[in-house]
Design an enzyme around this catalytic site. Sequence first.
Site, short mmCIF file in Angstrom:
data_model
loop_
_atom_site.label_atom_id
_atom_site.label_comp_id
_atom_site.label_asym_id
_atom_site.label_seq_id
_atom_site.Cartn_x
_atom_site.Cartn_y
_atom_site.Cartn_z
N GLY A 276 0.85 -1.40 -0.03
CA GLY A 276 0.08 -0.13 -0.06
C GLY A 276 0.84 1.35 -0.01
CD GLN B 289 3.36 5.80 2.49
OE1 GLN B 289 2.46 5.10 1.86
NE2 GLN B 289 4.58 5.05 2.87
CB CYS C 104 5.25 2.27 7.07
SG CYS C 104 4.89 3.77 6.04
CG LEU C 105 6.60 0.78 1.26
CD1 LEU C 105 5.97 1.27 -0.09
CD2 LEU C 105 7.92 -0.06 0.99
CG HIS D 283 -0.52 1.88 7.52
ND1 HIS D 283 0.25 1.40 8.14
CD2 HIS D 283 0.11 2.40 6.55
CE1 HIS D 283 1.44 1.74 7.85
NE2 HIS D 283 1.32 2.52 6.87
CD GLU D 284 -0.97 2.66 2.96
OE1 GLU D 284 -0.57 3.95 2.60
OE2 GLU D 284 -0.48 1.84 3.09
CG HIS E 59 0.55 7.08 5.26
ND1 HIS E 59 1.77 7.43 5.77
CD2 HIS E 59 0.78 5.87 5.11
CE1 HIS E 59 2.41 6.43 6.07
NE2 HIS E 59 1.83 5.44 5.51
C1 QAP Z 1 0.94 -0.64 5.06
O1 QAP Z 1 3.05 -1.10 4.06
C2 QAP Z 1 0.62 -1.92 5.75
O2 QAP Z 1 9.85 -1.97 6.39
C3 QAP Z 1 1.85 -0.75 3.75
O3 QAP Z 1 11.70 -2.51 4.79
C4 QAP Z 1 1.44 -2.74 6.12
O4 QAP Z 1 3.83 -1.69 2.07
C5 QAP Z 1 -0.57 -2.08 6.19
C6 QAP Z 1 7.88 -2.24 3.38
C7 QAP Z 1 1.37 -4.10 7.01
C8 QAP Z 1 -0.94 -3.22 6.93
C9 QAP Z 1 -0.06 -3.88 7.35
C10 QAP Z 1 7.98 -2.21 4.57
C11 QAP Z 1 8.69 -2.70 2.59
C12 QAP Z 1 6.47 -2.28 3.05
C13 QAP Z 1 9.55 -2.11 5.02
C14 QAP Z 1 4.34 -1.73 3.11
C15 QAP Z 1 10.49 -2.56 4.19
C16 QAP Z 1 10.06 -2.81 2.90
C17 QAP Z 1 5.39 -1.73 3.90
CO CO Z 2 2.64 3.42 5.63
#
Ligand code: QAP
Ligand code: CO
Length: 167
Positions: free
Chosen positions: A46, A51, A91-92, A133-134, A137
């Site tokens: 997501g 971001q 989170c990215l 979560h999004e 943001h």
């Molecule tokens: C949000 O998060 C989310 O730490 C989206 O090193 C996450 O795409 C919602 C990511 C979990 C619900 C549950 C994170 C990639 C990606 C990192 C992501 C990383 C590389 C996170």
């Molecule tokens: Co995020």
Amino acid sequence: MAILDILIYPDPRLHKVAAPVKEVNDEIRQLVRDMAETMYDAPGIGLAATQVDVHKQIIVMDLSEDKNELRVFINPKILSKCGTQQYEEGCLSVPGVYDTVTRAATVTVEALDEHGTPFTLEAEGLLAVCIQHEIDHLLGKVFVEYLSSLKQNRIKNKFKKRQRERA
Ligand code: QAP
Ligand code: CO
């Protein structure tokens, strides 16, 4: 198509509040494509426009295994929430940090798709977590803000140190 730069916590621009999209036109569709490419490249599940330093209410998401089910939410609004669930989030914008957050178990969300067509979705499980979560943001909120201030300070210091090392 373009891969956009992702803001890294604790960048103050992550706390800006996104404005509603007035018209879903080709410019917005181009941004949606670039956001999707950025999310797939990362890779992530997501990404919110905030971001990539665009302060408009746009989210892209793809929870499918084959990464071929892109979901687009423009001007999303949570109509109702129910129950609670805990999920280990990442989170990215906070790479390498994962922690448990409590959120609603189910949400009903209303939004526009990339054609400007309104839809309503009832979500549960990971999809419900990701939507919340999004949307956070877009409101200027990062998931680490749900953690204790001790954890937040540790995360902040880690990223400030990393930034110094890169400079
Ligand atoms: C949000 O998060 C989310 O730490 C989206 O090193 C996450 O795409 C919602 C990511 C979990 C619900 C549950 C994170 C990639 C990606 C990192 C992501 C990383 C590389 C996170
Ligand atoms: Co995020």
